[in-house]
Scaffold this motif. Structure first.
Motif, PDB file in Angstrom:
ATOM      1  N   SER A  84       0.828  -1.208   0.000  1.00  0.00           N
ATOM      2  CA  SER A  84       0.000   0.000   0.000  1.00  0.00           C
ATOM      3  C   SER A  84       0.863   1.258   0.000  1.00  0.00           C
ATOM      4  N   LEU A  85       1.926   1.252   0.797  1.00  0.00           N
ATOM      5  CA  LEU A  85       2.814   2.420   0.858  1.00  0.00           C
ATOM      6  C   LEU A  85       3.532   2.653  -0.462  1.00  0.00           C
ATOM      7  N   SER A  86       3.850   1.587  -1.172  1.00  0.00           N
ATOM      8  CA  SER A  86       4.544   1.731  -2.460  1.00  0.00           C
ATOM      9  C   SER A  86       3.596   2.146  -3.578  1.00  0.00           C
ATOM     10  N   ARG A  87       2.283   2.128  -3.302  1.00  0.00           N
ATOM     11  CA  ARG A  87       1.268   2.547  -4.276  1.00  0.00           C
ATOM     12  C   ARG A  87       1.350   1.756  -5.571  1.00  0.00           C
ATOM     13  N   SER A  88       1.657   0.500  -5.447  1.00  0.00           N
ATOM     14  CA  SER A  88       1.704  -0.371  -6.616  1.00  0.00           C
ATOM     15  C   SER A  88       0.278  -0.747  -7.020  1.00  0.00           C
ATOM     16  N   ARG A  89      -0.046  -0.496  -8.273  1.00  0.00           N
ATOM     17  CA  ARG A  89      -1.397  -0.813  -8.741  1.00  0.00           C
ATOM     18  C   ARG A  89      -1.596  -2.324  -8.853  1.00  0.00           C
ATOM     19  N   ARG A  90      -0.536  -3.045  -9.194  1.00  0.00           N
ATOM     20  CA  ARG A  90      -0.620  -4.505  -9.305  1.00  0.00           C
ATOM     21  C   ARG A  90       0.575  -5.113  -8.585  1.00  0.00           C
ATOM     22  N   VAL A  91       0.348  -6.235  -7.948  1.00  0.00           N
ATOM     23  CA  VAL A  91       1.425  -6.934  -7.254  1.00  0.00           C
ATOM     24  C   VAL A  91       1.938  -8.028  -8.184  1.00  0.00           C
ATOM     25  N   ARG A  92       3.005  -7.750  -8.879  1.00  0.00           N
ATOM     26  CA  ARG A  92       3.568  -8.697  -9.836  1.00  0.00           C
ATOM     27  C   ARG A  92       5.065  -8.793  -9.584  1.00  0.00           C
ATOM     28  N   MET A  93       5.503  -9.985  -9.245  1.00  0.00           N
ATOM     29  CA  MET A  93       6.895 -10.181  -8.863  1.00  0.00           C
ATOM     30  C   MET A  93       7.321 -11.585  -9.259  1.00  0.00           C
ATOM     31  N   GLY A  94       8.601 -11.895  -9.005  1.00  0.00           N
ATOM     32  CA  GLY A  94       9.086 -13.247  -9.189  1.00  0.00           C
ATOM     33  C   GLY A  94       9.459 -13.590 -10.619  1.00  0.00           C
ATOM     34  N   ILE A  95       9.718 -14.872 -10.843  1.00  0.00           N
ATOM     35  CA  ILE A  95      10.216 -15.337 -12.144  1.00  0.00           C
ATOM     36  C   ILE A  95       9.236 -15.059 -13.276  1.00  0.00           C
ATOM     37  N   PRO A  96       7.922 -15.339 -13.149  1.00  0.00           N
ATOM     38  CA  PRO A  96       7.026 -15.045 -14.273  1.00  0.00           C
ATOM     39  C   PRO A  96       7.065 -13.577 -14.687  1.00  0.00           C
ATOM     40  N   MET A 260      -5.200 -19.480  -7.973  1.00  0.00           N
ATOM     41  CA  MET A 260      -5.028 -18.181  -8.618  1.00  0.00           C
ATOM     42  C   MET A 260      -6.313 -17.723  -9.301  1.00  0.00           C
ATOM     43  N   ASN A 261      -6.953 -18.628 -10.042  1.00  0.00           N
ATOM     44  CA  ASN A 261      -8.169 -18.266 -10.757  1.00  0.00           C
ATOM     45  C   ASN A 261      -9.335 -17.997  -9.809  1.00  0.00           C
ATOM     46  N   THR A 262      -9.364 -18.706  -8.682  1.00  0.00           N
ATOM     47  CA  THR A 262     -10.456 -18.532  -7.727  1.00  0.00           C
ATOM     48  C   THR A 262     -10.390 -17.182  -7.030  1.00  0.00           C
ATOM     49  N   VAL A 263      -9.184 -16.719  -6.726  1.00  0.00           N
ATOM     50  CA  VAL A 263      -9.043 -15.504  -5.908  1.00  0.00           C
ATOM     51  C   VAL A 263      -8.678 -14.265  -6.720  1.00  0.00           C
ATOM     52  N   LYS A 264      -8.664 -14.364  -8.052  1.00  0.00           N
ATOM     53  CA  LYS A 264      -8.172 -13.242  -8.852  1.00  0.00           C
ATOM     54  C   LYS A 264      -9.018 -11.983  -8.710  1.00  0.00           C
ATOM     55  N   ASP A 265     -10.299 -12.135  -8.339  1.00  0.00           N
ATOM     56  CA  ASP A 265     -11.158 -10.960  -8.176  1.00  0.00           C
ATOM     57  C   ASP A 265     -11.223 -10.477  -6.727  1.00  0.00           C
ATOM     58  N   ALA A 320      -0.095 -25.821   1.577  1.00  0.00           N
ATOM     59  CA  ALA A 320       0.556 -24.581   2.025  1.00  0.00           C
ATOM     60  C   ALA A 320       1.244 -23.859   0.864  1.00  0.00           C
ATOM     61  N   SER A 321       1.924 -24.617   0.002  1.00  0.00           N
ATOM     62  CA  SER A 321       2.646 -23.996  -1.119  1.00  0.00           C
ATOM     63  C   SER A 321       1.673 -23.454  -2.163  1.00  0.00           C
ATOM     64  N   ALA A 322       0.658 -24.240  -2.530  1.00  0.00           N
ATOM     65  CA  ALA A 322      -0.303 -23.799  -3.537  1.00  0.00           C
ATOM     66  C   ALA A 322      -1.076 -22.573  -3.066  1.00  0.00           C
ATOM     67  N   ILE A 323      -1.471 -22.555  -1.801  1.00  0.00           N
ATOM     68  CA  ILE A 323      -2.215 -21.408  -1.266  1.00  0.00           C
ATOM     69  C   ILE A 323      -1.334 -20.161  -1.226  1.00  0.00           C
ATOM     70  N   ALA A 324      -0.127 -20.292  -0.695  1.00  0.00           N
ATOM     71  CA  ALA A 324       0.758 -19.121  -0.572  1.00  0.00           C
ATOM     72  C   ALA A 324       1.109 -18.541  -1.935  1.00  0.00           C
ATOM     73  N   LEU A 325       1.531 -19.395  -2.851  1.00  0.00           N
ATOM     74  CA  LEU A 325       1.940 -18.910  -4.168  1.00  0.00           C
ATOM     75  C   LEU A 325       0.743 -18.446  -4.992  1.00  0.00           C
ATOM     76  N   GLY A 326      -0.348 -19.177  -4.917  1.00  0.00           N
ATOM     77  CA  GLY A 326      -1.527 -18.813  -5.700  1.00  0.00           C
ATOM     78  C   GLY A 326      -2.171 -17.518  -5.249  1.00  0.00           C
ATOM     79  N   MET A 327      -2.020 -17.150  -4.006  1.00  0.00           N
ATOM     80  CA  MET A 327      -2.645 -15.943  -3.477  1.00  0.00           C
ATOM     81  C   MET A 327      -1.713 -14.743  -3.438  1.00  0.00           C
ATOM     82  N   GLY A 328      -0.501 -14.899  -3.946  1.00  0.00           N
ATOM     83  CA  GLY A 328       0.356 -13.733  -4.129  1.00  0.00           C
ATOM     84  C   GLY A 328       1.356 -13.452  -3.042  1.00  0.00           C
TER      85      GLY A 328
END
Length: 564
Positions: A84-96, A260-265, A320-328
């Motif tokens: 929130s402080l960085s005012r990033s409109r989208r949270v996109r990071m990592g290898i992809p 990822m698809n379930t929580v994208k909205d 744990a891995s699928a939830i953490a990575l899939g939810m950002g």
């Protein structure tokens, strides 16, 4: 022009060429050192953060119940506050995200996402989310190296190479695996092998490995595993393990993509808190579910042959891995799948050994094979998976069985289930483009300074007679006219004879746009491909007037050479 400016211009011209030069090697080495030092700071911060929260054993000794439950939730709130402080409109990071930026923006990364990745990655790993540190390492390495290139006015084609150097150095500094780091860059991020890129990437990987050895020591994180030679009679079991790992990789990928698809909205805060709550709940029930995937390997070794514990640990790490990575949660995927592959292999080895074979399967070796197989199944980089395991285990005996486990795992994933690389699937899920036309791929490799025409005539508001005189005397040179518009801004036009004007001499004025000297031929193509004629003028960042010309014919010839 001063002596320093002349040297800078000479080096920049070398960097603009798609060849292996001393300039790109030295710059790649500097970028690699910068990336490795940033990763050293990143690793130190994770270690010190772990001590601050009372984690003195890398998740091998469970913390008290309150700490285990509260830590992920507090971390999720901190990560949300940071974003929130960085005012990033989208949270996109990592290898992809790095793959996307490599294809679309020459590997340059926004500073906001880099800060988020650095601090967010530290928070996530300290809090025990089931993610790896290689995702943040790739992002930070690319950012550090391209920052160096950007601040020395490097052409964009060389910036792309520098990004690859930073990634290789960062991975090597994270795991002390320089060869695997090089191949991962070529196989996963760049998705091509070019010698003029490979050499500076090699130097950067060596720098990263040497720096991490000097600071953290030469020991591998998998030193607790001692690989032995697999007897030929057990090779069918190796192939069977590869099949199971291929299926396991597909299941994990699908689970993560479904999340990822379930929580994208959902809002970012909801996603982060939900991931934290699931992680915290699992930590209470199964304390060993906390931590990155590599910590699961020590748990596997402590509970050999205990099927119920191993099966429970597998379910916990999958969820744990699928939830953490899939939810950002800002972490990496490779470390997570290493842990899953190790547990799958441990279960397989235990079950097979219960058949009371004449020669029991060696536990440590099959755990390593499990890591190699599931990595190949998930990221579709078989060579990188092979070399990563060879370097992490410091064992050459594992090469042949690793090949035999990687092949079926990869084929099961890619052919039988028609499953994409998890990174490509993530890009599709996030609507991030990663494919560009072959023409753009070819032309991005050459800077305009390598091809531009520097011997041209620049005339300031000439008369027609002056123009005709210059054109007659400069038959092999381009002629540019500069006028001033109503806003007192310079307007440049390319002047040529109008061939269809008949006997009387007539001139054709074609407005031309300017590009910075750090641009590539791909950007010239974007400007001229509509009309398929004309030119662009090239200007230095320090001044606005032209220092070179690139014509459509120059681009066309360069493209023919590149694609031939």
């Amino acid at each position: 022009m001063t002596h320093v400016q002349a040297i800078k211009k000479t080096l920049r011209r070398q960097l603009a060429a798609p060849t292996t030069t001393l300039a790109i090697c030295l710059l790649g080495l500097v970028g690699g050192i910068a990336a490795a030092l940033l990763i050293v700071v990143f690793r130190f911060a994770i270690e010190q953060g772990a001590y601050l929260v009372g984690n003195f054993s890398h998740w091998q000794q469970p913390l008290d119940n309150f700490t285990r439950f509260a830590l992920p939730i507090a971390a999720a709130l901190l990560i949300f506050l940071l974003f929130s402080l960085s005012r990033s409109r989208r949270v996109r990071m990592g290898i992809p995200y790095v793959i996307h930026r490599m294809k679309q923006h020459y590997g340059m990364l926004p500073w906001r996402s880099t800060v988020n990745q650095f601090l967010g990655g530290i928070i996530a790993l300290v809090a025990g989310f089931s993610v790896g540190r290689e995702g943040p390492a790739v992002h930070l390495g690319a950012a550090a190296s391209t920052w160096v290139g950007y601040h020395v006015d490097t052409p964009k084609n060389a910036i792309r190479t520098l990004s690859a150097c930073g990634i290789a150095a960062a991975i090597a500094a994270s795991f002390n695996t320089p060869i695997a780091a090089m191949i991962l860059v070529m196989e996963v991020v760049l998705r091509e092998y070019k010698v003029h890129i490979f050499i500076p990437v090699m130097l950067a990987a060596v720098a990263g490995s040497l720096i991490t050895e000097q600071i953290f020591g030469p020991a591998s994180e998998l030193a607790m595993l001692s690989s032995t030679e697999v007897p030929n009679i057990q090779l069918p079991w190796v192939v069977a393990l590869g099949v199971i790992l291929g299926i396991s990789g597909v299941i994990f990928k699908q689970l993560m993509l479904d999340v990822m698809n379930t929580v994208k909205d959902m809002s970012l805060l909801t996603r982060l808190l939900f991931a934290a709550f699931i992680t915290a709940l699992l930590a209470l029930i199964i304390p060993t579910s906390l931590g990155p995937g590599l910590t699961a390997i020590q748990q596997v070794l402590q509970h050999q042959a205990e099927l119920s514990i191993l099966f429970t640990l597998l379910l916990a790490k999958l969820v744990a891995s699928a939830i953490a990575l899939g939810m950002g949660i800002p972490g990496g995927l490779i470390g997570a799948v290493f842990g899953i592959g190790a547990v799958v292999a441990a279960l397989f080895t235990t079950i097979v050994n219960q058949l009371q074979l004449e020669q029991l399967l060696q536990y440590d070796t099959y755990i390593l094979l499990g890591m190699a197989g599931i990595l190949a199944a998930c990221i579709h980089a078989p060579m990188a998976a092979l070399l990563a395991i060879v370097e992490l285990s410091r064992s050459v005996e594992i090469i042949i069985p690793a090949m035999l486990v990687i092949v079926p795992a990869y084929l099961i994933s890619s052919q039988l289930f028609n499953s994409k690389s998890i990174f490509i699937a993530q890009l599709d899920a996030q609507d991030l483009p990663y494919q560009i036309p072959p023409v753009q791929v070819a032309l991005q490799k050459t800077g305009v300074e390598n091809m531009m025409e520097t011997e041209f005539k620049l005339l300031l508001e000439p008369t027609q007679n002056e123009l005709l005189d210059v054109l007659e005397k400069s038959s092999n040179q381009s002629v540019i006219v500069m006028n001033v518009d109503e806003d007192n801004q310079p307007v440049y036009r390319l002047v040529t004879y109008d061939i269809g004007a008949g006997d009387s001499p007539s001139l054709n004025y074609m407005p031309i746009n300017g590009l910075k000297v750090t641009s590539t031929l791909a950007e010239v193509w974007d400007e001229l491909s509509g009309a398929r004629r004309g030119a662009v003028y090239i200007y230095d960042q320090e001044q606005g007037e032209p220092c070179g010309i690139v014509t459509w014919e120059t681009v066309r010839k360069a493209l023919q050479r590149e694609l031939s």
